[in-house]
Structures are given as C-alpha cells and as structure tokens.
Design a protein around this motif. Structure first.
Motif, PDB file in Angstrom:
ATOM      1  N   SER A 182       0.912  -0.944  -0.146  1.00  0.00           N
ATOM      2  CA  SER A 182      -0.212  -0.180   0.181  1.00  0.00           C
ATOM      3  C   SER A 182       1.048   0.729   0.086  1.00  0.00           C
ATOM      4  CB  SER A 182      -0.903   0.157   1.044  1.00  0.00           C
ATOM      5  OG  SER A 182      -1.929  -0.994   0.987  1.00  0.00           O
TER       6      SER A 182
ATOM      7  N   GLN B 168       2.267   1.784  -3.369  1.00  0.00           N
ATOM      8  CA  GLN B 168       1.458   2.573  -4.217  1.00  0.00           C
ATOM      9  C   GLN B 168       1.114   4.069  -4.297  1.00  0.00           C
ATOM     10  OE1 GLN B 168      -0.530   1.071  -7.333  1.00  0.00           O
ATOM     11  NE2 GLN B 168       1.155  -0.498  -6.395  1.00  0.00           N
ATOM     12  N   LEU B 169       0.917   4.245  -2.616  1.00  0.00           N
ATOM     13  CA  LEU B 169       0.934   5.573  -2.431  1.00  0.00           C
ATOM     14  C   LEU B 169       2.337   6.862  -2.864  1.00  0.00           C
ATOM     15  CD1 LEU B 169      -0.668   5.953   1.137  1.00  0.00           C
ATOM     16  CD2 LEU B 169      -1.588   6.549  -0.335  1.00  0.00           C
TER      17      LEU B 169
ATOM     18  N   LYS C  88       4.408   5.814  -5.867  1.00  0.00           N
ATOM     19  CA  LYS C  88       4.079   6.274  -6.882  1.00  0.00           C
ATOM     20  C   LYS C  88       2.810   7.266  -6.771  1.00  0.00           C
ATOM     21  CE  LYS C  88       5.288   1.120  -8.272  1.00  0.00           C
ATOM     22  NZ  LYS C  88       4.552  -0.171  -8.339  1.00  0.00           N
ATOM     23  N   LEU C  89       1.710   6.985  -6.572  1.00  0.00           N
ATOM     24  CA  LEU C  89       0.921   7.844  -7.105  1.00  0.00           C
ATOM     25  C   LEU C  89       1.208   9.588  -6.586  1.00  0.00           C
ATOM     26  CD1 LEU C  89      -2.392   8.439  -7.679  1.00  0.00           C
ATOM     27  CD2 LEU C  89      -2.995   8.082  -5.142  1.00  0.00           C
ATOM     28  N   HIS C  90       1.711   9.468  -5.426  1.00  0.00           N
ATOM     29  CA  HIS C  90       2.235  10.782  -5.163  1.00  0.00           C
ATOM     30  C   HIS C  90       3.648  11.234  -5.174  1.00  0.00           C
ATOM     31  CE1 HIS C  90      -2.330  11.310  -2.315  1.00  0.00           C
ATOM     32  NE2 HIS C  90      -1.577   9.968  -2.369  1.00  0.00           N
TER      33      HIS C  90
ATOM     34  N   ASN D  47      -5.801   7.189   3.819  1.00  0.00           N
ATOM     35  CA  ASN D  47      -5.987   8.383   2.817  1.00  0.00           C
ATOM     36  C   ASN D  47      -6.098   9.400   4.437  1.00  0.00           C
ATOM     37  OD1 ASN D  47      -6.326   9.301   0.500  1.00  0.00           O
ATOM     38  ND2 ASN D  47      -8.523   8.398   1.006  1.00  0.00           N
TER      39      ASN D  47
END
Length: 253
Positions: free
Chosen positions: A46, A49-50, A52-54, A236
């Motif tokens: 997780s 993934q965060l 990569k996203l941010h 989040n």
C-alpha cells in the motif's frame, strides 16, 4: 532511421527524468514483532502504491542497520509498528542527531509503546506515554482539527475498529490533537483478565502532531491489523501524515 533513433533516445531521457523526479524520500522501518507481523507485506504494498501516486521515493525496510547510514537524505523517518527500543544505543544517537538537524518523524500504532524510561528522549518525541489499552473494539473517532492533512479525507465522525490506547503525559509535552476517540462509543474498561483499564474522558487524543528538537512529528495510534492497510480512508489518513511530516505543508490557516 537516425531521426527515429534520436526520437527514441529523447523519449527515454524524458521518461528517466520523470521517474527520478520524486518530491522527497521517506524511510519506513517496519520490523515484525510478537503481536504485529501480518501487516508488513500489506503495508509495504500500500505504501509503495502511495509513493507512486504521490511521487515520493520510498525506502521500506525491516533492518535497523539502515540507521548506520546517512539519515539526512530522508525528508522523514516512519516507525511503522516498530518501537524505538529496536534501535541500538549508537543508532538511537544517530536518530537523535537527525532530529536535531531538522529531520522529521512519523510514528504509527505499536511504535508508540516503549518501556518507560528506557529512552526518555523517544518518549518526549512521541509526546505521550502509552499506559494500556482495552481490547480491540469498534468506536467513533472525532475529527478535532479539520485543517490538518491527516484528517482531510475523514468524516467528522469516523466509525473505526482499533485498540484505543490510553495515554498519560509524564513530561508535560504540548501536542496538537487532530483526532479524539469518543469513549461513549466503546467500553474503555473491557480488557483481559487480571488487568485494569479505564478511559481518559472527553480529552482522549488518538492522533496528533507537534515539533520536537528541530523537526516535525506526526503520531497516529491507529493501525493495529493488516486489513487496515487496505482501507482507503485509513490510507488517506496515513498519507496526510506523511505529506505534512515530510514537507511541512498542507495545514490550512
């Protein structure tokens, strides 16, 4: 052909540059413990993934030897369900120096529990001392600071199931709570035979921030089991804490 080759090389250079364009670097220390181990692969996936996203660089490890290296490269260090007692004395000193030179720290759940007086500096960094906690129960967390990034994606009354840690404040540290738990929504006395637990009353923080030495510190006591690290709302909450801890940005005036 030559023109095509130049175009491909230019595209590769742009792709490499984009890949390297991370905003900051986060170190996460996640070591398996007696009660916390199943979360590790889930949390790693997780958090990756965060990242990569941010667009931040994540260094995720279960090896405290990482503290032997250069900590100044990290915008923040996260202790994920890993208490400071896992660090040797020299590594503790390295982390203290990191904070005194403007480093930042984020502590999650089990990282808050350290035997009293084994490392007072680390207890002060946390800002509170964990006494005990009742059994894991469903309760309601109230947002008390809606202007802090770790609460932006949360409902004002958040139904959540966790271990609601009980705290005291032996060092009189001032903190800024962002989440409190409503003790009327669970049983603060429900604990294992032979133990005693009682609530803290209306003022029961479960996530907060403050400054320590020359750095920022974000604390969340939530995150007991592995499935929580798949929950979008909880993630989040974590991401808001990461963002502020690493950058100091996002707090609404």
């Amino acid at each position: 052909m030559k023109k095509l080759m130049l175009t491909v090389l230019a595209w590769l250079a742009m792709a490499a540059g984009a890949h390297a364009d991370n905003q900051y670097k986060l170190l996460v220390l996640a070591m398996p413990g007696k009660y916390h181990y199943e979360y590790i692969p889930i949390a790693r996936d997780s958090l990756e993934q965060l990242a990569k996203l941010h667009a931040f660089e994540l260094v995720y490890t279960n090896k405290p030897e990482v503290f032997d290296g250069d900590l100044s490269q990290y915008a923040a260090v996260m202790f994920l369900n890993t208490p400071g007692e896992e660090l040797s004395e020299p590594r503790r000193r390295k982390f203290e120096d990191y904070m005194r030179n403007g480093g930042n720290a984020m502590l999650v759940h089990r990282a808050l529990i350290i035997p009293p007086n084994t490392w007072p500096w680390f207890e002060k960094l946390i800002g509170r001392r964990v006494g005990n906690h009742p059994m894991l129960q469903t309760g309601v967390a109230d947002v008390v600071d809606k202007n802090f990034p770790a609460t932006y994606a949360l409902p004002s009354r958040w139904l959540w199931s966790d271990e609601w840690y009980v705290f005291d404040n032996p060092y009189n540290i001032a903190i800024h709570p962002v989440l409190n738990v409503d003790e009327s929504t669970y049983d603060p006395t429900k604990i294992w035979p032979g133990q005693v637990s009682k609530g803290m009353g209306k003022d029961h923080p479960i996530a907060w921030y403050h400054t320590y030495e020359k750095g920022r510190v974000f604390i969340t006591s939530l995150g007991h089991n592995g499935e929580m690290y798949r929950d979008p709302t909880y993630l989040n909450h974590l991401m808001g804490g990461i963002y502020w801890t690493a950058t100091g940005k996002g707090v609404k005036p």
